[in-house]
Design a protein around this motif. Structure first.
Motif, mmCIF file in Angstrom:
data_model
loop_
_atom_site.group_PDB
_atom_site.id
_atom_site.type_symbol
_atom_site.label_atom_id
_atom_site.label_comp_id
_atom_site.label_asym_id
_atom_site.label_seq_id
_atom_site.Cartn_x
_atom_site.Cartn_y
_atom_site.Cartn_z
ATOM 1 N N LYS A 89 6.456 -19.361 -34.512
ATOM 2 C CA LYS A 89 5.215 -19.937 -33.991
ATOM 3 C C LYS A 89 5.459 -20.729 -32.701
ATOM 4 C CE LYS A 89 3.489 -20.494 -38.730
ATOM 5 N NZ LYS A 89 2.568 -19.340 -38.684
ATOM 6 N N GLY A 90 6.719 -20.730 -32.244
ATOM 7 C CA GLY A 90 7.058 -21.416 -31.005
ATOM 8 C C GLY A 90 7.285 -22.906 -31.165
ATOM 9 N N VAL A 91 7.485 -23.362 -32.402
ATOM 10 C CA VAL A 91 7.670 -24.790 -32.664
ATOM 11 C C VAL A 91 9.128 -25.066 -33.030
ATOM 12 C CG1 VAL A 91 7.007 -26.729 -34.149
ATOM 13 C CG2 VAL A 91 5.283 -25.069 -33.402
ATOM 14 N N ARG A 92 9.730 -26.028 -32.349
ATOM 15 C CA ARG A 92 11.114 -26.427 -32.595
ATOM 16 C C ARG A 92 11.154 -27.574 -33.612
ATOM 17 N NH1 ARG A 92 12.286 -29.010 -27.900
ATOM 18 N NH2 ARG A 92 10.129 -28.789 -27.193
ATOM 19 N N VAL A 93 12.223 -27.638 -34.402
ATOM 20 C CA VAL A 93 12.381 -28.689 -35.414
ATOM 21 C C VAL A 93 13.816 -29.205 -35.360
ATOM 22 C CG1 VAL A 93 12.107 -29.316 -37.837
ATOM 23 C CG2 VAL A 93 10.729 -27.450 -36.871
ATOM 24 N N ASN A 94 13.978 -30.488 -35.078
ATOM 25 C CA ASN A 94 15.311 -31.073 -34.932
ATOM 26 C C ASN A 94 15.348 -32.483 -35.500
ATOM 27 O OD1 ASN A 94 16.791 -29.000 -33.127
ATOM 28 N ND2 ASN A 94 14.877 -29.346 -32.005
ATOM 29 N N LEU A 95 16.565 -32.995 -35.685
ATOM 30 C CA LEU A 95 16.765 -34.351 -36.183
ATOM 31 C C LEU A 95 17.614 -35.155 -35.208
ATOM 32 C CD1 LEU A 95 17.691 -33.764 -39.948
ATOM 33 C CD2 LEU A 95 15.470 -34.472 -39.025
ATOM 34 N N VAL A 96 17.394 -36.469 -35.216
ATOM 35 C CA VAL A 96 18.272 -37.419 -34.542
ATOM 36 C C VAL A 96 18.953 -38.242 -35.625
ATOM 37 C CG1 VAL A 96 18.435 -39.402 -32.998
ATOM 38 C CG2 VAL A 96 16.839 -37.540 -32.477
ATOM 39 N N LEU A 104 13.083 -38.448 -27.378
ATOM 40 C CA LEU A 104 12.204 -38.004 -26.298
ATOM 41 C C LEU A 104 12.711 -36.718 -25.647
ATOM 42 C CD1 LEU A 104 10.678 -40.600 -26.715
ATOM 43 C CD2 LEU A 104 10.756 -40.993 -24.240
ATOM 44 N N MET A 105 14.027 -36.592 -25.507
ATOM 45 C CA MET A 105 14.556 -35.354 -24.939
ATOM 46 C C MET A 105 14.212 -34.163 -25.829
ATOM 47 S SD MET A 105 15.886 -35.890 -22.018
ATOM 48 C CE MET A 105 16.815 -34.383 -21.774
ATOM 49 N N LEU A 106 14.301 -34.342 -27.149
ATOM 50 C CA LEU A 106 13.974 -33.258 -28.068
ATOM 51 C C LEU A 106 12.477 -32.980 -28.094
ATOM 52 C CD1 LEU A 106 16.369 -34.135 -31.014
ATOM 53 C CD2 LEU A 106 16.566 -32.176 -29.474
ATOM 54 N N LEU A 107 11.668 -33.993 -27.826
ATOM 55 C CA LEU A 107 10.216 -33.806 -27.777
ATOM 56 C C LEU A 107 9.765 -33.228 -26.436
ATOM 57 C CD1 LEU A 107 9.160 -37.164 -29.478
ATOM 58 C CD2 LEU A 107 8.713 -34.867 -30.396
ATOM 59 N N SER A 108 10.634 -33.270 -25.451
ATOM 60 C CA SER A 108 10.292 -32.783 -24.114
ATOM 61 C C SER A 108 10.523 -31.281 -24.019
ATOM 62 C CB SER A 108 11.153 -33.502 -23.064
ATOM 63 O OG SER A 108 12.482 -32.966 -23.056
ATOM 64 N N ASP A 109 10.392 -30.760 -22.812
ATOM 65 C CA ASP A 109 10.624 -29.335 -22.561
ATOM 66 C C ASP A 109 12.077 -29.031 -22.191
ATOM 67 O OD1 ASP A 109 7.929 -28.740 -22.992
ATOM 68 O OD2 ASP A 109 7.407 -29.134 -20.898
ATOM 69 N N TRP A 110 12.946 -30.043 -22.258
ATOM 70 C CA TRP A 110 14.311 -29.874 -21.774
ATOM 71 C C TRP A 110 15.254 -29.246 -22.790
ATOM 72 C CZ3 TRP A 110 16.605 -30.733 -16.967
ATOM 73 C CH2 TRP A 110 15.700 -31.130 -15.975
ATOM 74 N N GLY A 138 0.975 -25.726 -30.550
ATOM 75 C CA GLY A 138 1.093 -24.367 -30.038
ATOM 76 C C GLY A 138 2.501 -24.087 -29.577
ATOM 77 N N GLU A 139 2.658 -23.012 -28.825
ATOM 78 C CA GLU A 139 3.953 -22.612 -28.277
ATOM 79 C C GLU A 139 4.579 -23.770 -27.509
ATOM 80 O OE1 GLU A 139 6.855 -19.543 -27.717
ATOM 81 O OE2 GLU A 139 4.919 -19.337 -28.726
ATOM 82 N N GLY A 140 5.830 -24.066 -27.807
ATOM 83 C CA GLY A 140 6.529 -25.150 -27.127
ATOM 84 C C GLY A 140 6.460 -26.480 -27.856
ATOM 85 N N GLY A 141 5.800 -26.504 -29.011
ATOM 86 C CA GLY A 141 5.703 -27.744 -29.774
ATOM 87 C C GLY A 141 7.052 -28.167 -30.343
ATOM 88 N N SER A 142 7.156 -29.446 -30.685
ATOM 89 C CA SER A 142 8.421 -29.980 -31.173
ATOM 90 C C SER A 142 8.173 -30.978 -32.294
ATOM 91 C CB SER A 142 9.182 -30.662 -30.031
ATOM 92 O OG SER A 142 10.362 -31.289 -30.499
ATOM 93 N N VAL A 143 8.928 -30.835 -33.380
ATOM 94 C CA VAL A 143 8.886 -31.788 -34.485
ATOM 95 C C VAL A 143 10.274 -32.407 -34.584
ATOM 96 C CG1 VAL A 143 8.509 -32.119 -36.954
ATOM 97 C CG2 VAL A 143 7.186 -30.384 -35.705
ATOM 98 N N PRO A 154 14.361 -26.208 -24.745
ATOM 99 C CA PRO A 154 13.423 -25.170 -25.177
ATOM 100 C C PRO A 154 14.001 -24.187 -26.182
ATOM 101 C CG PRO A 154 14.274 -24.662 -22.997
ATOM 102 C CD PRO A 154 14.757 -26.043 -23.328
ATOM 103 N N ALA A 155 15.320 -24.075 -26.278
ATOM 104 C CA ALA A 155 15.928 -23.092 -27.176
ATOM 105 C C ALA A 155 16.791 -23.762 -28.246
ATOM 106 C CB ALA A 155 16.773 -22.103 -26.373
ATOM 107 N N THR A 156 16.504 -25.023 -28.531
ATOM 108 C CA THR A 156 17.266 -25.771 -29.534
ATOM 109 C C THR A 156 16.382 -26.064 -30.729
ATOM 110 O OG1 THR A 156 18.679 -26.801 -27.851
ATOM 111 C CG2 THR A 156 18.535 -27.898 -30.003
ATOM 112 N N THR A 157 16.801 -25.594 -31.896
ATOM 113 C CA THR A 157 16.047 -25.881 -33.119
ATOM 114 C C THR A 157 17.003 -25.846 -34.305
ATOM 115 O OG1 THR A 157 14.000 -25.384 -34.311
ATOM 116 C CG2 THR A 157 15.385 -23.503 -33.712
ATOM 117 N N GLY A 158 16.651 -26.565 -35.366
ATOM 118 C CA GLY A 158 17.523 -26.661 -36.523
ATOM 119 C C GLY A 158 18.754 -27.501 -36.266
ATOM 120 N N GLU A 159 18.699 -28.340 -35.250
ATOM 121 C CA GLU A 159 19.873 -29.095 -34.794
ATOM 122 C C GLU A 159 19.816 -30.548 -35.259
ATOM 123 O OE1 GLU A 159 23.019 -29.433 -34.188
ATOM 124 O OE2 GLU A 159 22.872 -27.913 -32.603
ATOM 125 N N ILE A 160 20.997 -31.156 -35.391
ATOM 126 C CA ILE A 160 21.118 -32.588 -35.668
ATOM 127 C C ILE A 160 21.879 -33.206 -34.503
ATOM 128 C CG2 ILE A 160 21.986 -34.362 -37.241
ATOM 129 C CD1 ILE A 160 21.994 -32.203 -39.445
#
Length: 261
Positions: free
Chosen positions: A178-185, A229-235, A135-140, A237-243
């Motif tokens: 959909k409120g889901v963030r997607v980022n890479l490490v 873990l930081m990217l999976l957390s709520d810390w 849901g809203e706030g999810g992270s991949v 919230p406005a970061t997506t498409g980032e490496i």
């Protein structure tokens, strides 16, 4: 920052051994309060044994990310253990030997297609399979290796990682509403089972040990796990498409012209 993931429900894929980046993320996630569901593929007896070494018991599901039946049933199978997902870690990559170690010009399409399917397309497949539980706030979050240049011996896996980076941006575009963030490490080299399967991978190890400004530990996945873990957390919230690069700073410095791999 104890309890960073308190109450979070995470699906962590790609567990094989204790050296797996997935194991490091799962261990730290549990220590930070998350409820974890794991997936593995193939050697499930080994995966279950390794999962037993985590601080807390965690259910293990079999998942072949190229199998539509596995993907189609994933949400239901995860739902047997948790009532939803707040985060998903994609830590899966594979290329046949012909596509690595200097085989860029000779690898057949069938092997290249396998590398792209498992290492690139599966990121989208996994995200879509888990979307009904998020849901809203999810992270991949996915695991990357800097694909801005052509590396020695990495060959078609480098192409697959470049595709992974592009896939991340498109997923960020489509899942953001959909409120889901997607980022890479983008991690520096680690002595995982996957790394050991790449002929000549010791070249990466030597380069990082010699040139990373902060230094680099080939056997400690903690810095990579912390970033995930930081990217999976709520810390964030406005970061997506980032490496996010976690490589001791290697990506930021040039290589002297006199140096050779």
């Amino acid at each position: 920052m104890s309890g960073l993931l308190k109450g979070k429900r995470l699906l962590i894929t790609g567990l094989i051994t204790e050296q797996s980046l997935a194991f490091g993320v799962a261990k730290l996630a549990q220590q930070e309060g998350a409820e974890v569901v794991l997936t593995g593929f193939g050697r499930m007896s080994l995966v279950n044994r390794i999962a037993g070494r985590l601080p807390q018991p965690a259910p293990v599901l079999e998942l072949d990310v190229t199998d539509e039946e596995h993907l189609g049933s994933l949400a239901d199978r995860v739902s047997e253990h948790v009532d939803g997902l707040d985060g998903v870690l994609h830590s899966i990559a594979y290329a046949p030997q012909s596509a690595l170690g200097g085989g860029f010009l000779t690898a057949p399409w069938e092997d290249v297609a396998t590398a792209l399917h498992v290492s690139t397309f599966s990121f989208k497949s996994l995200a879509v399979a888990c979307l009904p539980l998020m849901g809203e706030g999810g992270s991949v979050v996915g695991m990357d290796f800097d694909a801005r240049q052509a590396w020695p011996v990495y060959d078609w896996m480098g192409v697959a990682k470049a595709g992974l980076e592009s896939t991340t941006r498109y997923l960020a575009r489509d899942l953001g509403p959909k409120g889901v963030r997607v980022n890479l490490v983008a991690a520096g080299p680690q002595r995982t089972m996957a790394a050991k399967s790449i002929p000549g991978f010791d070249q990466f190890e030597r380069a990082w040990m010699e040139r990373a400004p902060l230094g680099w530990n080939l056997t400690d996945s903690t810095p990579v796990a912390k970033a995930a873990l930081m990217l999976l957390s709520d810390w964030f919230p406005a970061t997506t498409g980032e490496i996010v690069h976690v490589d001791g700073g290697f990506h930021a410095v040039g290589v002297p012209v006199s140096d050779t791999w």
